[in-house]
Motif scaffolding. Sequence first.
Motif, PDB file in Angstrom:
ATOM      1  N   VAL A  80     -35.983  37.269  16.250  1.00  0.00           N
ATOM      2  CA  VAL A  80     -35.366  35.969  16.010  1.00  0.00           C
ATOM      3  C   VAL A  80     -34.158  36.096  15.083  1.00  0.00           C
ATOM      4  N   ILE A  81     -34.240  37.006  14.104  1.00  0.00           N
ATOM      5  CA  ILE A  81     -33.161  37.157  13.125  1.00  0.00           C
ATOM      6  C   ILE A  81     -31.931  37.816  13.737  1.00  0.00           C
ATOM      7  N   THR A  82     -32.129  38.691  14.730  1.00  0.00           N
ATOM      8  CA  THR A  82     -31.002  39.432  15.311  1.00  0.00           C
ATOM      9  C   THR A  82     -29.889  38.526  15.831  1.00  0.00           C
ATOM     10  N   PRO A  83     -30.171  37.521  16.680  1.00  0.00           N
ATOM     11  CA  PRO A  83     -29.071  36.677  17.139  1.00  0.00           C
ATOM     12  C   PRO A  83     -28.416  35.872  16.021  1.00  0.00           C
ATOM     13  N   LEU A  84     -29.159  35.555  14.955  1.00  0.00           N
ATOM     14  CA  LEU A  84     -28.554  34.872  13.817  1.00  0.00           C
ATOM     15  C   LEU A  84     -27.524  35.765  13.135  1.00  0.00           C
ATOM     16  N   LEU A  85     -27.884  37.037  12.934  1.00  0.00           N
ATOM     17  CA  LEU A  85     -26.947  37.982  12.324  1.00  0.00           C
ATOM     18  C   LEU A  85     -25.747  38.238  13.230  1.00  0.00           C
ATOM     19  N   ALA A  86     -26.004  38.352  14.533  1.00  0.00           N
ATOM     20  CA  ALA A  86     -24.896  38.554  15.466  1.00  0.00           C
ATOM     21  C   ALA A  86     -23.925  37.383  15.420  1.00  0.00           C
ATOM     22  N   ARG A 126     -47.989  40.640  -1.345  1.00  0.00           N
ATOM     23  CA  ARG A 126     -46.693  41.267  -1.638  1.00  0.00           C
ATOM     24  C   ARG A 126     -46.260  42.157  -0.479  1.00  0.00           C
ATOM     25  N   GLY A 127     -47.237  42.838   0.132  1.00  0.00           N
ATOM     26  CA  GLY A 127     -46.920  43.677   1.278  1.00  0.00           C
ATOM     27  C   GLY A 127     -46.408  42.864   2.448  1.00  0.00           C
ATOM     28  N   ASP A 128     -47.013  41.693   2.687  1.00  0.00           N
ATOM     29  CA  ASP A 128     -46.538  40.822   3.760  1.00  0.00           C
ATOM     30  C   ASP A 128     -45.085  40.426   3.538  1.00  0.00           C
ATOM     31  N   LEU A 129     -44.745  40.074   2.310  1.00  0.00           N
ATOM     32  CA  LEU A 129     -43.387  39.644   1.998  1.00  0.00           C
ATOM     33  C   LEU A 129     -42.391  40.793   2.156  1.00  0.00           C
ATOM     34  N   LEU A 130     -42.794  41.995   1.775  1.00  0.00           N
ATOM     35  CA  LEU A 130     -41.915  43.158   1.952  1.00  0.00           C
ATOM     36  C   LEU A 130     -41.644  43.414   3.436  1.00  0.00           C
ATOM     37  N   ILE A 131     -42.672  43.277   4.262  1.00  0.00           N
ATOM     38  CA  ILE A 131     -42.503  43.520   5.693  1.00  0.00           C
ATOM     39  C   ILE A 131     -41.652  42.420   6.321  1.00  0.00           C
ATOM     40  N   ALA A 132     -41.843  41.175   5.874  1.00  0.00           N
ATOM     41  CA  ALA A 132     -40.991  40.096   6.369  1.00  0.00           C
ATOM     42  C   ALA A 132     -39.531  40.358   5.996  1.00  0.00           C
ATOM     43  N   ALA A 133     -39.301  40.875   4.790  1.00  0.00           N
ATOM     44  CA  ALA A 133     -37.932  41.211   4.378  1.00  0.00           C
ATOM     45  C   ALA A 133     -37.379  42.366   5.211  1.00  0.00           C
ATOM     46  N   SER A 134     -38.253  43.307   5.580  1.00  0.00           N
ATOM     47  CA  SER A 134     -37.787  44.444   6.382  1.00  0.00           C
ATOM     48  C   SER A 134     -37.287  43.983   7.744  1.00  0.00           C
ATOM     49  N   ALA A 135     -37.813  42.861   8.248  1.00  0.00           N
ATOM     50  CA  ALA A 135     -37.385  42.356   9.553  1.00  0.00           C
ATOM     51  C   ALA A 135     -35.896  42.047   9.566  1.00  0.00           C
ATOM     52  N   ALA A 136     -35.363  41.591   8.430  1.00  0.00           N
ATOM     53  CA  ALA A 136     -33.928  41.302   8.358  1.00  0.00           C
ATOM     54  C   ALA A 136     -33.114  42.579   8.496  1.00  0.00           C
ATOM     55  N   LEU A 137     -33.591  43.673   7.891  1.00  0.00           N
ATOM     56  CA  LEU A 137     -32.870  44.942   8.000  1.00  0.00           C
ATOM     57  C   LEU A 137     -33.030  45.557   9.387  1.00  0.00           C
ATOM     58  N   TRP A 138     -34.196  45.374  10.026  1.00  0.00           N
ATOM     59  CA  TRP A 138     -34.342  45.842  11.407  1.00  0.00           C
ATOM     60  C   TRP A 138     -33.394  45.078  12.318  1.00  0.00           C
ATOM     61  N   ALA A 139     -33.220  43.790  12.056  1.00  0.00           N
ATOM     62  CA  ALA A 139     -32.284  42.993  12.854  1.00  0.00           C
ATOM     63  C   ALA A 139     -30.857  43.487  12.653  1.00  0.00           C
ATOM     64  N   LEU A 140     -30.503  43.798  11.395  1.00  0.00           N
ATOM     65  CA  LEU A 140     -29.164  44.340  11.132  1.00  0.00           C
ATOM     66  C   LEU A 140     -28.975  45.667  11.858  1.00  0.00           C
ATOM     67  N   HIS A 141     -30.028  46.469  11.895  1.00  0.00           N
ATOM     68  CA  HIS A 141     -29.963  47.750  12.600  1.00  0.00           C
ATOM     69  C   HIS A 141     -29.697  47.541  14.088  1.00  0.00           C
ATOM     70  N   VAL A 142     -30.358  46.539  14.683  1.00  0.00           N
ATOM     71  CA  VAL A 142     -30.142  46.247  16.100  1.00  0.00           C
ATOM     72  C   VAL A 142     -28.683  45.869  16.350  1.00  0.00           C
TER      73      VAL A 142
END
Length: 289
Positions: free
Chosen positions: A107-113, A149-165
Amino acid sequence: MTRARANLVLLACAAIWGLAFVCQKRAMTHLGPFLFIALRSLLACAALAPLARREWRQAGGPSHPARFLRRSLFAGLAFFGGAALQQAGLVTATVTNAGFLTALYVVITPLLAWLLLGQRPAAWLWLGVALSFAGTWLLGGGELAALSRGDLLIAASAALWALHVVLVGQAAGSGMAAAFTALQFVVVALLAGSATLLWESHDLAAVQRAAPDVLYVGLLSSALTFTLLAVALRATRPAEASVLLSTESLFAALAAFVLLGERLPALGWVGAAAIFAATLVVHLPARRR
């Protein structure tokens, strides 16, 4: 390869990635996040090196070497950031939550694009955003504060995976996918190795205990799936491929259920379903005039 066979290959990739969450979780009982990422990246580099070398020779190198190296560097930085947050999160987060929260990158990928490249998304995206927020809220039991805290870290990682895409998409026209991916893993290995030396302890016995999980993620989940994707994506439609690859979170939940005995409450499953629905909604075609 036929279209039907290509779709089966993509489904197999999603299954491999889903099971990889279990391996990543188990490895955290023996290794630090940075050491795991370094070992995974070194294995992927070794597996991709022959293919990348042949590709480089056949193409005579990239047409714009400086741009190629710069894009590989930036993509490697995004991959390292996403992997570091994800691995740190898996120390306390369940595999089931990790699978569905990581899927937020779809979901984050098209927002970043849209923000970075001006690629206006379809109107369906906003429904996907709403479903993602509601799903994350429900996955936390009806309050975001209940997420670990782990859930929040993984949710934050989704933004970086989207940037990677987005970054990989920008480099897709180079025609040197194996070399590009291998260079990314070189960057990731260097960063993770440096972080390991600075902040983590090193224990050969621990590495040996985690070896099966490291081998699975480094060779199957990284190098093999890349090769399969490179072949399969030429024979199927992008929309079909995206939906099939989105099932990664479902395979992660199934693997966690069978291998780790993880269970979600009913409200958590509703949240997981909402996040999965959001990944499907994002792939709906834009309405044409």
